[in-house]
Design a protein around this motif. Structure first.
Motif, PDB file in Angstrom:
ATOM      1  N   GLY A 318       0.803  -1.209   0.000  1.00  0.00           N
ATOM      2  CA  GLY A 318       0.000   0.000   0.000  1.00  0.00           C
ATOM      3  C   GLY A 318       0.833   1.255   0.000  1.00  0.00           C
ATOM      4  O   GLY A 318       2.053   1.228  -0.143  1.00  0.00           O
ATOM      5  N   GLY A 319       0.158   2.382   0.188  1.00  0.00           N
ATOM      6  CA  GLY A 319       0.790   3.681   0.229  1.00  0.00           C
ATOM      7  C   GLY A 319      -0.062   4.619   1.051  1.00  0.00           C
ATOM      8  O   GLY A 319      -1.100   4.238   1.596  1.00  0.00           O
ATOM      9  N   ASP A 346       1.270  11.096  -9.554  1.00  0.00           N
ATOM     10  CA  ASP A 346       2.327  10.508 -10.383  1.00  0.00           C
ATOM     11  C   ASP A 346       1.962   9.108 -10.879  1.00  0.00           C
ATOM     12  O   ASP A 346       2.687   8.511 -11.675  1.00  0.00           O
ATOM     13  CB  ASP A 346       3.663  10.486  -9.659  1.00  0.00           C
ATOM     14  N   GLY A 347       0.828   8.576 -10.405  1.00  0.00           N
ATOM     15  CA  GLY A 347       0.373   7.273 -10.869  1.00  0.00           C
ATOM     16  C   GLY A 347       0.817   6.109 -10.012  1.00  0.00           C
ATOM     17  O   GLY A 347       0.469   4.962 -10.307  1.00  0.00           O
ATOM     18  N   GLU A 352       3.168  -0.343  -4.502  1.00  0.00           N
ATOM     19  CA  GLU A 352       2.583  -1.070  -5.630  1.00  0.00           C
ATOM     20  C   GLU A 352       2.407  -0.150  -6.837  1.00  0.00           C
ATOM     21  O   GLU A 352       2.814   1.004  -6.815  1.00  0.00           O
ATOM     22  CB  GLU A 352       1.237  -1.685  -5.210  1.00  0.00           C
ATOM     23  N   ASP A 353       1.777  -0.677  -7.888  1.00  0.00           N
ATOM     24  CA  ASP A 353       1.673   0.071  -9.142  1.00  0.00           C
ATOM     25  C   ASP A 353       0.362   0.836  -9.300  1.00  0.00           C
ATOM     26  O   ASP A 353       0.099   1.386 -10.368  1.00  0.00           O
ATOM     27  CB  ASP A 353       1.844  -0.880 -10.333  1.00  0.00           C
ATOM     28  N   GLU A 393      -5.775   2.426 -11.213  1.00  0.00           N
ATOM     29  CA  GLU A 393      -4.514   2.122 -11.890  1.00  0.00           C
ATOM     30  C   GLU A 393      -4.418   2.937 -13.178  1.00  0.00           C
ATOM     31  O   GLU A 393      -5.255   2.801 -14.063  1.00  0.00           O
ATOM     32  CB  GLU A 393      -4.424   0.624 -12.183  1.00  0.00           C
ATOM     33  N   THR A 394      -3.390   3.758 -13.257  1.00  0.00           N
ATOM     34  CA  THR A 394      -3.201   4.623 -14.424  1.00  0.00           C
ATOM     35  C   THR A 394      -1.889   4.356 -15.150  1.00  0.00           C
ATOM     36  O   THR A 394      -1.730   4.770 -16.293  1.00  0.00           O
ATOM     37  CB  THR A 394      -3.183   6.102 -13.994  1.00  0.00           C
ATOM     38  N   GLY A 395      -0.946   3.683 -14.484  1.00  0.00           N
ATOM     39  CA  GLY A 395       0.415   3.636 -15.001  1.00  0.00           C
ATOM     40  C   GLY A 395       1.083   4.974 -14.759  1.00  0.00           C
ATOM     41  O   GLY A 395       0.468   5.917 -14.232  1.00  0.00           O
TER      42      GLY A 395
END
Length: 411
Positions: A318-319, A346-347, A352-353, A393-395
């Motif tokens: 997580g974040g 920033d995506g 994680e991504d 999720e945006t990349g």
């Protein structure tokens, strides 16, 4: 507009408002005569470099970006390095940038492209300090709960290039800096620890921050900070081309267009992620119960970088945004008219991504509040939102204007 689509549209509008391909041409002067060198660092700096070469043509230079953020350029070299903990790739690239901007004349021009994330991407340890020691301090700061401006005050005193030292190295060349802010208040000295900006704070202030958060420094590291100096004044042109406030205003317009009243609460809301989540939930509940500070339908919008203090617990996935949002959800668990999105522009939010997460009241049907609290206690908000299909999720977005939060209260 359906609530999930509205919240995601607001987030995407916030990101677009900080798009370097739009922001750079708006302020970039005509290409100067003579030698031109383009250098920089940060999560948005790849897209900034692309925009510069589109306007100026091929340019000599080197820009350091985070892993996975490279874009095709004409001549400017892009080098990937580690974030948020610095690595040897960033150090080697920083040495090369110093070589590029050294020994120039007043007929030369250096264009600096600076954005958030540059503190770790361009690490050049001060004399008497190793990269490993700088990594240790960075990790300790990240786990301490220190705010981003506090972290960057310390990092400016551990570096050969931060705190205006890179711009001083480039003198007497003409220095132009384009900056994208990811810090509360948009202080240039705190964006990427200010390679071209003065005002980072004194060595005494840096040590006070270290002591306040109980970070144990080796004697040689403390000595480096005690003896460090940052330029009192750095001359040059500086343009702030994108800021958190501009992105919040873009998101607010999306809400207005959808017939929802936007309230911008601030672009510099900081603190422990869980606490900020609770506060945002409390304001949302005030709207539901009393119609204050506005009547529903409305959306509460805010920015600013929160922190997560992990302590001795081994964190899950997580974040700060997903953790703050899960705390928010638990605080307004019984409110069926409240939804929210917390994301990093920033995506990538944390380990994680995903950019962050979205909360919808219907998620309560998937997992009960007791289970959700177990995920929060384990610092594993990513896993919770993955189970309820709440991840955003945006990349890589190739920009960075800090965190974005929107809380939608329906009538």
């Amino acid at each position: 507009m359906e609530k999930r689509k509205l919240l995601e549209a607001m987030f995407h509008a916030a990101v677009k408002a900080a798009d370097p391909t739009i922001a750079v041409p708006a302020v970039l002067p005509p290409r100067p005569d003579g030698r031109v060198i383009v250098v920089g660092c940060g999560k948005a700096s790849a897209a900034m470099a692309v925009a510069v070469e589109k306007a100026w043509g091929p340019c000599e230079g080197l820009v350091i970006v985070n892993d996975g953020a490279k874009l095709p350029t004409q001549q400017i070299e892009l080098v990937e390095a580690s974030h948020p903990v610095p690595d040897a790739r960033g150090t080697a690239a920083a040495h090369r940038i110093c070589d590029m901007v050294s020994g120039l004349t007043d007929k030369d021009t250096v264009l600096f492209l600076i954005s958030g994330g540059g503190s770790s991407l361009m690490p050049l340890p001060a004399d008497g300090l190793t990269l490993e020691e700088k990594q240790q301090v960075t990790k300790a700061l990240l786990h301490s709960g220190a705010a981003i401006d506090e972290m960057n005050t310390v990092r400016a005193h551990l570096s050969k290039v931060k705190g205006g030292k890179l711009a001083r190295l480039a003198q007497p060349a003409r220095c132009i800096t384009l900056m994208i802010s990811d810090v509360p208040g948009d202080n240039p000295a705190h964006i990427a620890s200010g390679p071209t900006a003065s005002g980072a704070g004194s060595a005494a202030e840096a040590l006070e921050i270290i002591d306040r958060y109980g970070i144990d420094l080796a004697p040689n590291i403390r000595a480096v900070i005690e003896s460090s100096e940052v330029p009192a004044d750095v001359s040059g042109e500086l343009h702030m081309i994108a800021t958190p406030q501009k992105s919040l205003e873009a998101a607010a317009q999306v809400a207005r267009d959808a017939g929802v009243t936007p309230l911008i609460l601030g672009d510099a809301i900081e603190g422990e992620a869980r606490v900020v989540g609770k506060v945002m939930a409390g304001i949302a509940k005030q709207v539901v119960q009393y119609g204050q500070p506005a009547s529903a339908p409305c959306v509460l919008i805010s920015g600013g970088e929160t922190t997560v203090t992990v302590g001795d617990r081994i964190p899950g996935k997580g974040g700060r945004n997903s953790e703050g949002l899960l705390s928010f959800a638990l605080t307004c668990w019984d409110e069926p008219h409240i939804s929210a999105i917390f994301c990093d522009t920033d995506g990538r939010d944390g380990s994680e991504d995903n950019a962050g997460a979205i909360w919808l009241p219907e998620f309560r049907e998937e997992l009960d509040s007791r289970t959700a609290r177990e995920f929060l206690t384990a610092h594993d908000a990513y896993s919770y939102f993955a189970k309820v299909d709440g991840l955003v999720e945006t990349g890589p977005t190739h920009t960075n204007v800090n965190d974005f939060r929107a809380v939608l209260i329906e009538a």
